[in-house]
Design an enzyme around this catalytic site. Structure first.
Site, mmCIF file in Angstrom:
data_model
loop_
_atom_site.group_PDB
_atom_site.id
_atom_site.type_symbol
_atom_site.label_atom_id
_atom_site.label_comp_id
_atom_site.label_asym_id
_atom_site.label_seq_id
_atom_site.Cartn_x
_atom_site.Cartn_y
_atom_site.Cartn_z
ATOM 1 N N LYS A 42 0.837 -1.196 0.000
ATOM 2 C CA LYS A 42 0.000 0.000 0.000
ATOM 3 C C LYS A 42 0.873 1.247 0.000
ATOM 4 C CE LYS A 42 -3.756 -0.465 2.517
ATOM 5 N NZ LYS A 42 -4.336 -0.632 3.860
ATOM 6 N N ARG A 111 -3.079 3.139 8.641
ATOM 7 C CA ARG A 111 -3.431 1.985 7.798
ATOM 8 C C ARG A 111 -2.289 0.980 7.753
ATOM 9 N NH1 ARG A 111 -4.467 4.988 2.173
ATOM 10 N NH2 ARG A 111 -5.797 3.160 1.776
ATOM 11 N N GLY A 120 -6.253 -10.556 8.584
ATOM 12 C CA GLY A 120 -5.731 -10.655 9.945
ATOM 13 C C GLY A 120 -4.981 -9.419 10.377
ATOM 14 N N MET A 122 -4.332 -5.361 11.022
ATOM 15 C CA MET A 122 -5.233 -4.405 11.656
ATOM 16 C C MET A 122 -6.046 -3.626 10.629
ATOM 17 S SD MET A 122 -4.539 -1.237 14.219
ATOM 18 C CE MET A 122 -4.683 0.004 12.941
ATOM 19 N N ARG A 355 -3.358 -0.889 -6.675
ATOM 20 C CA ARG A 355 -2.422 -2.014 -6.751
ATOM 21 C C ARG A 355 -2.785 -2.814 -7.996
ATOM 22 N NH1 ARG A 355 -5.311 -4.962 -1.714
ATOM 23 N NH2 ARG A 355 -7.328 -4.932 -2.707
ATOM 24 N N HIS A 471 -6.955 -32.132 6.536
ATOM 25 C CA HIS A 471 -6.786 -33.494 6.046
ATOM 26 C C HIS A 471 -7.492 -33.695 4.704
ATOM 27 C CE1 HIS A 471 -7.863 -37.824 5.813
ATOM 28 N NE2 HIS A 471 -6.643 -37.979 6.295
ATOM 29 N N SER A 802 16.762 -40.867 -15.131
ATOM 30 C CA SER A 802 15.467 -40.224 -14.961
ATOM 31 C C SER A 802 15.207 -40.182 -13.466
ATOM 32 C CB SER A 802 14.382 -41.017 -15.681
ATOM 33 O OG SER A 802 13.135 -40.429 -15.434
ATOM 34 N N CYS A 870 10.735 -37.962 -13.866
ATOM 35 C CA CYS A 870 9.449 -38.559 -14.206
ATOM 36 C C CYS A 870 8.523 -38.684 -12.998
ATOM 37 C CB CYS A 870 9.638 -39.922 -14.872
ATOM 38 S SG CYS A 870 10.432 -41.125 -13.799
ATOM 39 N N TYR A 890 14.732 -32.723 -19.725
ATOM 40 C CA TYR A 890 13.277 -32.773 -19.894
ATOM 41 C C TYR A 890 12.584 -33.071 -18.575
ATOM 42 C CZ TYR A 890 13.579 -37.885 -19.712
ATOM 43 O OH TYR A 890 13.795 -39.170 -19.304
HETATM 44 P P1 ADP Z 1 -7.614 -1.993 3.364
HETATM 45 O O1 ADP Z 1 -6.223 -2.477 3.454
HETATM 46 O O2 ADP Z 1 -8.587 -2.856 4.074
HETATM 47 O O3 ADP Z 1 -8.015 -1.696 1.945
HETATM 48 P P2 ADP Z 1 -7.335 0.842 3.734
HETATM 49 O O4 ADP Z 1 -6.174 1.345 4.484
HETATM 50 O O5 ADP Z 1 -7.248 0.967 2.272
HETATM 51 O O6 ADP Z 1 -7.676 -0.638 4.183
HETATM 52 O O7 ADP Z 1 -8.538 1.666 4.318
HETATM 53 C C1 ADP Z 1 -9.862 1.254 4.530
HETATM 54 C C2 ADP Z 1 -10.823 2.270 3.927
HETATM 55 O O8 ADP Z 1 -10.578 3.563 4.420
HETATM 56 C C3 ADP Z 1 -10.678 2.350 2.441
HETATM 57 O O9 ADP Z 1 -11.948 2.496 1.870
HETATM 58 C C4 ADP Z 1 -9.873 3.587 2.245
HETATM 59 O O10 ADP Z 1 -10.124 4.149 1.008
HETATM 60 C C5 ADP Z 1 -10.331 4.462 3.383
HETATM 61 N N1 ADP Z 1 -9.297 5.403 3.791
HETATM 62 C C6 ADP Z 1 -8.063 5.104 4.201
HETATM 63 N N2 ADP Z 1 -7.352 6.209 4.453
HETATM 64 C C7 ADP Z 1 -8.173 7.247 4.198
HETATM 65 C C8 ADP Z 1 -8.014 8.662 4.265
HETATM 66 N N3 ADP Z 1 -6.880 9.215 4.628
HETATM 67 N N4 ADP Z 1 -9.059 9.418 3.944
HETATM 68 C C9 ADP Z 1 -10.217 8.847 3.563
HETATM 69 N N5 ADP Z 1 -10.444 7.549 3.482
HETATM 70 C C10 ADP Z 1 -9.417 6.740 3.794
HETATM 71 MG MG MG Z 2 -7.841 -0.377 0.824
#
Ligand code: ADP
Ligand code: MG
Ligand code: MG
Length: 918
Positions: A42, A111, A120, A122, A355, A471, A802, A870, A890
């Site tokens: 990110k 973020r 998982g 935050m 991304r 399993h 082989s 093989c 091969y």
């Molecule tokens: P995730 O990894 O789950 O995509 P994000 O960090 O992208 O989490 O953020 C979750 C939501 O909050 C997303 O919809 C993102 O666009 C929004 N968001 C994150 N940072 C900001 C910001 N600075 N201003 C407005 N919206 C934000």
């Molecule tokens: Mg996001």
């Protein structure tokens, strides 16, 4: 689409480049997209967009190195606090206001963002900086009370849940209650006063649940949130996911601090998500969702109905046009499909994330060729944009998308394929019903080793618990059987033999269900299965150039052609009969790398084999062999004809002899019964004796392979004669047979020398008697550690090696595959002892090392030694790359995996020249 998660490339120099002074914080203007190791996905992409001049709210990224230090020492690195202060200062200057400033607060989001996005971690906390004081400042500045209180309640809610660990439902329930009290349906109908009350309520919840007040100091809010992100690297969910996806545990996560922009400032604001092309078809267009007057995840959380992105054109044409422009910029820049998150604040567009987007397997192929056509990437790069796992997915038959079906639920796509059958809830019934010709789906809460026979009998397996390493999943993949696991919404009651789906639909034993192991979907009733168009193409029943050829087939065709052009590894098939050989050829096989001869001893011929085994005298044995000879020969004639002009490696008989004899219990009962009736059958008695004599404690390590050939006189020479005579016959018929004779389970060169001498003599005899000149290569399997370790010596007597990596894996690890896969592999995978079964992907460090060393030693003795593999690994993408690297000539795999091996061999060969895309 899976990213490159090879642990071996996880650490690149960039993380260690910082020499004396480690820098822990990077402004968005300082990073770029190639710094994912350091800044996370990110952060790296936010920096990239910033540098592209796109409207990204200013901010900074705390590196994964800082996280690693925190995780190692339990404390933030000493320099971090000052660095954060310096960057915050700069940010405040740029924005003209201070974090949490009472009359006009700067607010930020915190973020998480690791190199690979994963569950998982935050959840993002928005609106950091709001407090009892600054909320009024925000209200005044924005001229919107409602907005300010809505932002504040969101902060307490998100912060309480993710940073302070308060049960999120408590906030949700309070919000629901507020809506109910007001008799409104959606959150936007709550007014400033309602939200203000909600804030009081939320703060109370925090106080009771977390045992502390919601922090009023903005910097404390920020610091606590940053620390929570660090800590979230080690949640159970994150750890499990990393093990499953083979992401190294020591990467750490970055933290992004980003100034807030607001989509919840009224109808001229909003938030949305979009793709630059359709992730299902790859077509360019407008794909996404938009939600007015909303913040953050609202758009994907389903709290209100979103509108299609195309509608934004009517709502806010200026922002829409700008967004389209930006999407094009991103595509041209990343040269790939991107997904994006954006927010519009009072008519001003802001980019919050991008991304390279995930896509379906079919879209991966289509997008790769579309991008070539657009001139954005070249063919070498296109080849890196797809992979064998995706191709394999496209080759499974699938459920007819047009058929009317009722979906019961969805689980984890654990082992691909489309299976239909009657529901059974225990192994015993599965076996019983399948014996009477019924197709069954075995449904269990989870499976264990007792279910093995039932799993074998079933068309597919469905479980309500467990993940990709359960399993059921491991064993089903090993068997190549369709499996959906962990379908938690389906309630499986094995006692009452029924399954209950959401909505109360009940599936009783005997009801037909259909499961899709490629999507994880479970359907009621029989869903028609359609063949894969990609297989139709490989089979030659559909032509890529035809006018009606679908886009997918055309794309696959182009990429395969390129892979074939660049690959160095040849691809052969494991095939035992002409039918399989012909199919393999259609799929692009360049020969047969393994023809097993054991099935040629079964069926009607079994009785001759019995006589061979029971023979007391030489002439009895010779008679039996004489009878087998013409039959064997005919098998080979057909095979050589099917593979005319291409090499065919025939392996002499391998399995233990008792496999050709009747089951010991059955036979004992028969003999006992006959004796009680006093009419014992002489032959049965002798058979029973032989079965006892040949019974082995551990057949895998017993009398098999070359050992058999040395112990049963005439057996191997009969097979060699059949091969030589068949080759002579094909030559006489103006064919071009290219037989290679392979001796299994050799441990020492002496074994090979004896067999070789006998074989050469037989071949000379056949040449003499037929008058046909024959050149038959003689070589060996390398499937025992001792063979690998003495490869230099063995190469003296072998013209080719082989690598039998199935047995080599068994013997190197001391694993009996059938036993260990079912009994403890799940535990091993869950404990992370290995990320993937060594029977699926070659264990490079152990088994692979032996292969590598044997290649070197063998070639040192005999430079023109031909080398192949093989085992099943020959069709496994990651293993193919390994075999390319160690210099094999091969790989050989099952006919169905041939296209996968061709593709991956091409990718391996062009990888060094192609760019590292992700
Ligand atoms: P995730 O990894 O789950 O995509 P994000 O960090 O992208 O989490 O953020 C979750 C939501 O909050 C997303 O919809 C993102 O666009 C929004 N968001 C994150 N940072 C900001 C910001 N600075 N201003 C407005 N919206 C934000
Ligand atoms: Mg996001
Ligand atoms: Mg073997």
């Amino acid at each position: 689409m899976s990213e490159n998660k090879d642990p071996h490339v996880a650490h690149t120099s960039e993380t260690t480049a910082a020499t004396e002074e480690v820098k822990f914080v990077y402004d968005f203007t300082e990073g770029n997209k190639d710094l994912k190791d350091l800044l996370g996905g990110k952060g790296a992409n936010l920096a990239e967009m910033t540098n592209l001049g796109l409207p990204v709210p200013p901010g900074f990224t705390i590196t994964t190195e800082a996280c690693k230090t925190y995780l190692d020492s339990g404390e933030e690195p000493a320099a971090l606090r000052d660095e954060v202060s310096a960057h915050l200062d700069a940010l405040e200057k740029k924005m003209g206001k201070k974090l949490g400033q009472a009359d006009d607060p700067l607010l930020v989001s915190v973020r998480s963002g690791a190199k690979f996005s994963m569950p998982g971690m935050m959840d993002t906390v928005l609106n950091i900086g709001l407090s009892d004081k600054s909320v009024t400042g925000l209200a005044k500045q924005s001229g919107d009370d409602r907005f300010a209180w809505d932002s504040y309640r969101r902060l307490i809610q998100m912060f309480g849940k993710t940073v302070l660990g308060v049960d999120g439902d408590l906030f949700e329930d309070a919000l629901e209650a507020a809506k109910k009290a007001k008799k409104v349906a959606v959150d936007t109908d709550l007014e400033a006063g309602d939200l203000k009350k909600l804030v009081t309520k939320f703060k109370k919840i925090v106080k009771t649940e977390a045992g502390r007040d919601f922090p009023q100091d903005p910097r404390e809010q920020m610091d606590l949130a940053i620390r929570s992100v660090f800590e979230s690297w080690n949640t159970d969910r994150a750890k499990l996911y990393r093990r499953q996806e083979r992401i190294p545990h020591d990467l750490g996560t970055a933290v992004n601090v980003c100034s807030m922009v607001f989509g919840n400032l009224g109808p001229d604001s909003g938030t949305g998500v979009a793709f630059t092309r359709d992730p299902a078809s790859g077509h360019q267009g407008v794909y996404g969702d938009y939600l007015q007057n909303a913040q953050g995840e609202d758009v994907v959380a389903g709290i209100r109905n979103t509108v299609p992105l195309a509608d934004l054109e009517q709502i806010d044409k200026k922002s829409y046009d700008q967004l389209m422009q930006i999407m094009e910029t991103l595509e041209t820049h990343y040269k790939d499909l991107c997904d994006i998150e954006f927010t519009i604040e009072r008519g001003q567009l802001w980019m919050l994330q991008t991304r390279v987007g995930k896509r379906t397997a079919g879209a991966a192929f289509r997008i790769a060729t579309q991008l070539v056509d657009q001139g954005l990437i070249d063919e070498a790069e296109a080849l890196q944009r797809v992979n064998g796992a995706q191709l394999a997915q496209l080759m499974f038959p699938r459920f007819d998308a047009d058929s009317k079906v009722q979906q019961l639920g969805r689980g984890i796509a654990a082992s691909p394929g489309a299976a239909v059958g009657k529901a059974v809830f225990d192994s015993y019934t599965a076996i019983k019903w399948s014996r009477s010709g019924e197709k069954v789906i075995l449904i269990r809460r989870e499976t264990n080793p007792d279910d093995l026979d039932g799993m074998i009998a079933a068309e597919g397996i469905l479980t309500s618990r467990g993940g990709k390493t359960s399993h059921a999943a491991v064993v089903a993949r090993g068997m190549g059987k369709t499996c959906v696991c962990g379908a938690e919404e389906l309630e499986v009651d094995t006692k009452r033999r029924r399954l209950t789906a959401p909505g109360g639909i009940v599936v009783e034993e005997g009801d037909v269900v259909s499961i899709d192991g490629s999507t994880g979907k479970v359907y009621l009733g029989e869903v028609p299965v359609v063949p894969s168009p990609v297989v139709e193409y490989f089979e030659g029943r559909m032509h890529a150039g035809a006018d009606d050829a679908d886009e997918l087939v055309a794309a696959v065709h182009r990429i395969m052609a390129y892979a074939d052009r660049v690959r160095r590894l040849r691809v052969r098939a494991n095939a035992d009969n002409a039918e399989d050989a012909l199919r393999a050829r259609r799929f692009g096989a360049q020969g047969i790398g393994l023809c097993r001869t054991e099935h040629m001893f079964l069926g009607e011929r079994r009785e001759m084999v019995e006589r061979l085994i029971l023979a007391d005298a030489d002439d009895e044995r010779e008679d039996a062999l004489k009878e087998l000879l013409p039959l064997q020969k005919q098998d080979f004639v057909e095979l050589f004809e099917a593979m005319d002009g291409l090499p065919v490696t025939v392996r002499l008989l391998d399995p233990p002899l008792h496999e050709f004899l009747p089951d010991i219990t059955e036979l004992s009962v028969r003999v006992a019964l006959a004796e009680s009736r006093k009419d014992s059958n002489e032959n049965d008695l002798r058979l029973l004796q032989a079965v006892h004599r040949l019974h082995e404690q551990n057949p895998m390590l017993g009398l098999r392979g070359v050992r058999l050939g040395l112990v049963i006189p005439g057996l191997f020479t009969m097979q060699v004669r059949a091969i030589a005579e068949a080759a002579a016959e094909r030559k006489n018929a103006k064919g071009d047979p290219r037989a290679e004779i392979m001796i299994p389970l050799v441990g020492t060169v002496q074994e090979l020398e004896i067999v070789r001498e006998e074989a050469e003599q037989v071949i000379a005899e056949v040449i003499e008697s037929t008058g046909v000149e024959l050149k038959l290569a003689l070589g060996t399997m390398i499937e025992l550690p001792r063979a690998a370790l003495t490869a230099d010596q063995i190469a003296e007597a072998a013209e080719f090696f082989s690598f039998g990596t199935n047995d080599l894996t068994q013997t190197v690890w001391g694993f009996s595959r059938d036993d260990v896969e079912a009994s403890f592999f799940t535990a091993y995978l869950e404990k992370g002892i290995f990320g993937v079964s060594p029977f699926e992907t070659i264990d490079k460090d152990g088994v692979g090392k032996l292969v590598k060393d044997a290649v070197k030693a063998g070639r040192a003795t005999r430079p023109d030694l031909k080398l192949g593999v093989c085992g099943e690994h020959g069709g496994d993408p990651e293993s193919v790359h390994f075999f390319h690297e160690v210099g094999l000539d091969y790989v050989s795999c099952s006919p169905f995996r041939i296209p996968v091996a061709r593709l991956e061999a091409g990718r391996a060969a062009s990888h060094s020249v192609g760019s590292d895309h992700r």
